[in-house]
Design a protein around this motif. Structure first.
Motif, PDB file in Angstrom:
ATOM      1  N   PHE B  72       0.699  -0.647  -0.046  1.00  0.00           N
ATOM      2  CA  PHE B  72      -0.440  -0.077   0.091  1.00  0.00           C
ATOM      3  C   PHE B  72       1.231   1.135  -0.328  1.00  0.00           C
ATOM      4  N   GLY B  75       2.291   1.579  -3.416  1.00  0.00           N
ATOM      5  CA  GLY B  75       1.450   2.623  -4.127  1.00  0.00           C
ATOM      6  C   GLY B  75       1.185   3.568  -4.089  1.00  0.00           C
ATOM      7  N   ARG B  76       0.834   4.175  -2.856  1.00  0.00           N
ATOM      8  CA  ARG B  76       0.722   5.410  -2.684  1.00  0.00           C
ATOM      9  C   ARG B  76       1.817   6.553  -2.772  1.00  0.00           C
ATOM     10  N   ALA B  80      -0.856   6.529  -6.093  1.00  0.00           N
ATOM     11  CA  ALA B  80      -2.133   6.422  -5.835  1.00  0.00           C
ATOM     12  C   ALA B  80      -3.111   7.627  -5.880  1.00  0.00           C
ATOM     13  N   HIS B 159      -1.382  -1.925  -8.297  1.00  0.00           N
ATOM     14  CA  HIS B 159      -1.616  -0.495  -8.129  1.00  0.00           C
ATOM     15  C   HIS B 159      -1.819   0.220  -8.991  1.00  0.00           C
ATOM     16  N   SER B 162      -4.240  -0.463 -12.006  1.00  0.00           N
ATOM     17  CA  SER B 162      -5.384  -0.061 -11.697  1.00  0.00           C
ATOM     18  C   SER B 162      -5.595   1.663 -11.915  1.00  0.00           C
ATOM     19  N   ASN B 163      -4.585   2.401 -11.171  1.00  0.00           N
ATOM     20  CA  ASN B 163      -4.605   3.981 -11.196  1.00  0.00           C
ATOM     21  C   ASN B 163      -4.781   4.323 -12.506  1.00  0.00           C
ATOM     22  N   TYR B 183     -12.824   0.680  -6.612  1.00  0.00           N
ATOM     23  CA  TYR B 183     -11.369   0.252  -6.558  1.00  0.00           C
ATOM     24  C   TYR B 183     -10.998   0.605  -4.997  1.00  0.00           C
ATOM     25  N   MET B 187      -9.988  -3.002  -3.069  1.00  0.00           N
ATOM     26  CA  MET B 187      -8.572  -2.990  -2.495  1.00  0.00           C
ATOM     27  C   MET B 187      -8.526  -3.622  -1.010  1.00  0.00           C
ATOM     28  N   ILE B 211      -5.475  -9.266  -7.170  1.00  0.00           N
ATOM     29  CA  ILE B 211      -4.769  -8.621  -6.215  1.00  0.00           C
ATOM     30  C   ILE B 211      -4.399  -9.229  -4.948  1.00  0.00           C
ATOM     31  N   THR B 214      -0.898  -8.607  -3.658  1.00  0.00           N
ATOM     32  CA  THR B 214      -0.658  -7.306  -3.370  1.00  0.00           C
ATOM     33  C   THR B 214      -0.478  -7.789  -1.402  1.00  0.00           C
TER      34      THR B 214
END
Lengths: 266, 261, 324
Positions: B72, B75-76, B80, B159, B162-163, B183, B187, B211, B214
């Motif tokens: 996460f 991804g962030r 993100a 991630h 998906s974005n 999404y 998640m 996912i 992840t």
């Protein structure tokens, strides 16, 4: 407070909601997803156990807990701290100050207007989804009424505390950190992620002296009939007491904030 | 090379901007960390009140949660805000400016949307994983760890993909904020191990919206070692998913540049 | 040496009727309704290196589409265009490194950040060497008088300050070709002047080619040596500004504010457009008598409080061209 003025403001809130209706409807379609996650999580935990009850919760009541958590969440939802911050940054504060109502009731009416629509479009559907797919049962008339009253009080506690934190924007200007922390702390200690009975005993004892459990956990236990009538009456009185305390503090802090606003100009 | 330079420049700019409000900066950093600790804390409470999840003892589940936090966090940091940023640029009609820069648009947007707070999450996650691995007696300097890191990087592409998909849909259809919301909700399925869910969901989370990679597959590698078959199941769907996202992006760009938004 | 060739460039847009409500949106899935809007109907022109070209025409005439195609953002339906030997919409990355662009209302700097941060981003993106960057940055901020606002967030800048920063943003990498879409819109007189002087200066020193769209007749008069008038997707005039001036800019509008009630009067070439209690709007045909004489006449015969002379708006000139 005059009632007609407040209704006028609530109508504005409904209009604001209208602008966001699409987002709310999406939320309605997507939030049952998290119920599915909790359903599977607890199903596998319960099936892995010999006993059928965890700290007073059967599997059915555990799932109902999360459905109700969502419902109370819709009712208490607020971003008034964000509004305060944004209004201060963009200098809209003056607009609110020019209205012939107190600042707090301006925001609160706006919020109630939005949440009335939330209730109609989200709370009722989630109730129905809960009854149909997640084994939610109806509560007794007494508990239903007590639940409604308790949720109503929860809103004022939740809103009041959020507003109080939002007022810190008068001193700190940017409060994105506080807002994020607020969401984490309120969610966790109010019991959004896990019933508070699963917390360690010492923590639960401390919680009784804090307002958080009255923002979500208490109304849910009322609905699920996990506490007695006497305890319900007591819980409701404590909620009222908290509301009085919180709004007194708001009143005092607001005076300081206003003083700061007019002296510094921000 | 240029990309590294750009991304550090952006991170520096955002950091300086946030640092202008010191209190907010520190509280936000703390809040990000607190949010991440909630998962392990909930795990602790569940495990102290029940036998927990079938097939996972407490430290194994903690390692699982830590892995999730790292992914996460990555991804962030690097992807993100990409979808959100692109969608609002489309909404405001301000996307042209990104096409005017002499740089691949997607990479430029990724650099612009770098979020340094994600690194706090990576740090918290790494601490959780290291702690639980030590408790479980898993040696950390092995090939498994390398594969673990490789899978985590693979997971990042879910991630990112998906974005990119959501951003692309913003050009192809109106109102794809709905997808963004969907999404974010989907998640959350990664928060618990794959064996918790029913077969249909398991298939969905492994192959269609991959996912599972992840959190579930990397944790499995550290706990039980890696097999070729498992790695294939973990990696191939992500490769397909990411490729589809890039194809979609190219279609979106083509549409935008021929129709003018 | 032409820097831009454009030949029979065509572009049309489909616009769909998007539905807001779910039911209507579903209905529209089956019967897709759209209207085709021909933005450019095959335009051709050339631009010489070092020229300042004014692209004018009413809203929706196709100016912006032309600029977007030439700056590499849009693909045309058919036709050819080359700029600096490249086809703008192919190999976008390489092409846009050599141009600068400002699209009037839309900022290209980051809203929440001070301009200087956006400039540093561009330094990386365009690989501008450090000494060049610093030198140009200093000179430009000084010339446009925006040194003080370099560190305040873009959203706090006034429109004029923002526009000037926008221009710097487009010119820092010293591109040989620059597109400015309505650079002076909404600015006050002083800010407009500063901006025009700056553009003129850059053009003279670096032989930078500018293509400017504008609604402001003064922009055109002060900057452009040549203009192209576009209307309904076709070029209706292409040539030096002088010709247009002689032929069509013969009329001037005069607004007079009076401290006493106006009496009747007659002056050769002068038409009264509007008459109120203490003010008049006049139109003078300068081929019949020069404007100075009218002003003198007015000053002598009326108690004039204020007097302003303006050019008729572009739309009227276009109407005149059409009438011929």
């Amino acid at each position: 407070m005059n009632l007609r003025g407040d209704w006028g403001l609530a109508k504005i809130g409904i209009k604001v909601w209208g602008a966001y209706r699409f987002e709310f409807l999406i939320a309605l379609l997507t939030t049952p997803l998290s119920l599915i996650i909790y359903y599977y999580l607890w199903k596998s935990i319960y099936s892995y156990m010999v006993a059928e009850i965890i700290k007073g919760f059967t599997f059915e009541s555990m799932i109902s807990y999360y459905v109700l958590s969502m419902i109370v969440g819709f009712f208490t939802w607020t971003e008034v701290d964000k509004w305060l911050e944004q209004d201060l940054i963009h200098g809209y504060m003056i607009k609110g100050l020019l209205k012939p109502v107190s600042f707090l009731s301006w925001y609160i009416s706006l919020e109630i207007g939005m949440n009335i629509m939330n209730i109609l479009t989200q709370m009722i559907p989630v109730f129905i989804i809960g009854f149909l797919f997640f084994g939610l049962k109806t509560a007794s008339p007494f508990n239903s009424i007590a639940f409604a009253a308790s949720v109503f009080f929860s809103f004022f506690i939740y809103f009041g505390l959020t507003y109080l934190l939002g007022l810190s924007a008068f001193w700190l200007k940017r409060i994105s950190g506080i807002r994020r922390m607020r969401r984490a702390v309120f969610g966790f200690f109010a019991g959004s992620f896990l019933p508070l009975t699963l917390f360690p005993l010492w923590a639960q004892n401390i919680f009784h002296y804090l307002p958080f459990e009255y923002m979500k956990f208490v109304p849910i236990t009322i609905y699920l009939e996990l506490i007695t009538k006497q305890e319900i009456i007591k819980a409701l009185s404590i909620q009222i007491a908290w509301i009085i305390v919180i709004y007194t503090i708001i009143h005092l802090v607001w005076k300081q904030a206003y003083k700061r606003y007019s002296s510094v100009g921000l | 090379m240029k990309y590294t330079k750009l991304i550090t420049r952006c991170a520096g700019i955002w950091l300086m901007r946030d640092f202008a409000y010191k209190y907010d900066f520190f509280i936000k950093t703390l809040a990000v960390a607190v949010y991440d600790v909630l998962g392990p804390l909930i795990a602790l409470f569940i495990y102290s009140a029940t036998p927990g999840l079938p097939g996972w003892n407490f430290y194994q589940f903690l390692l699982f949660q830590g892995t999730l936090i790292i992914v996460f966090g990555l991804g962030r940091t690097f992807s993100a805000s990409l979808a959100w940023w692109t969608l609002s640029a489309i909404y405001l009609g301000e996307f042209d400016q990104y096409l005017l820069k002499p740089y691949p648009t997607l990479l430029y947007l990724m650099a612009l949307t770098v979020d340094h707070y994600g690194l706090v999450e990576v740090a918290v996650g790494t601490t959780v994983v290291t702690y639980s691995a030590t408790q479980l007696g898993i040696p950390l300097l092995t090939i498994s760890t390398l594969i673990y890191i490789f899978l985590i990087i693979t997971a990042f592409f879910v991630h990112l993909g998906s974005n990119i998909i959501i951003s692309s849909m913003g050009f192809l259809a109106v109102k794809s904020e709905a997808l963004l919301q969907l999404y974010m909700n989907l998640m959350d399925f990664a928060r618990y191990p794959l064996n918790v869910y029913g077969p249909g969901l398991r298939f969905f989370l492994t192959f269609l919206f991959p996912i599972a990679v992840t959190s579930f597959f990397p944790a499995q590698v550290l706990l039980k070692g890696a097999g070729i078959k498992m790695l294939a199941i973990a990696i191939i769907p992500v490769a397909i998913y990411f490729t589809i996202s890039l194809l979609l992006w190219n279609t979106a760009m083509k549409k935008y540049r021929s129709a003018g938004g | 040496m032409p820097i831009i060739h454009v030949k029979r460039l065509k572009k049309s847009f489909k616009s769909y009727n998007r539905e807001q409500w779910l039911f209507e949106a579903l209905k529209s899935l089956f019967s897709i309704k759209f209207t085709i809007n021909e933005a450019l109907k095959g335009i051709s022109f050339e631009v010489k290196e070092g020229e300042i070209l004014g692209l004018i025409g009413p809203n929706g005439a196709g100016k912006s589409t032309a600029i977007k195609i030439l700056s590499g953002l849009l693909w045309p339906d058919s036709g050819e265009a080359t700029a600096m030997g490249m086809i703008p919409w192919q190999n976008r990355v390489k092409y846009v490194a050599n141009i600068g662009a400002v699209f009037g209302q839309k900022t290209q700097m980051m809203w929440d950040l001070p301009p200087i941060d956006s400039f540093y981003m561009d330094k990386d993106l365009y690989s501008i060497p450090e000494p060049e960057f610093t030198q140009r940055f200093r000179k430009m901020t000084q010339m446009l008088e925006v040194e003080e606002v370099m560190k305040s967030p873009v959203r706090e800048l006034s429109l004029g300050e923002r526009m000037r920063c926008e221009i710097i943003n487009a010119l820092l990498h010293n591109p040989p070709l620059v597109f400015l879409d309505e650079p002076t819109i909404g600015l006050d007189v002083i800010a407009k002047d500063k901006l025009r002087d700056f553009i003129f200066d850059v053009n003279k020193k670096h032989k930078t080619t500018f293509i400017i769209t504008t609604h402001d007749m003064q922009d055109i008069e002060k900057l452009c040596s040549r203009i192209i008038i576009i209307n309904h997707g076709t070029i209706i005039y292409d040539g030096p500004l002088e010709d247009i001036k002689k032929k069509y800019l013969t009329d001037k509008h005069i607004e007079v504010k009076l401290s006493s009630k106006p009496k009747r009067f007659a002056f050769k070439g002068c038409k009264v457009l509007e008459k109120q209690e203490y003010q008049m709007k006049l139109e003078q045909d300068t081929t019949k008598k020069p404007i100075q004489q009218l002003i003198n006449y007015l000053l002598q015969n009326f108690e004039v409080a204020d007097i302003t002379v303006t050019n008729p708006p572009i739309e009227e000139i276009i109407k005149k061209i059409y009438r011929e």
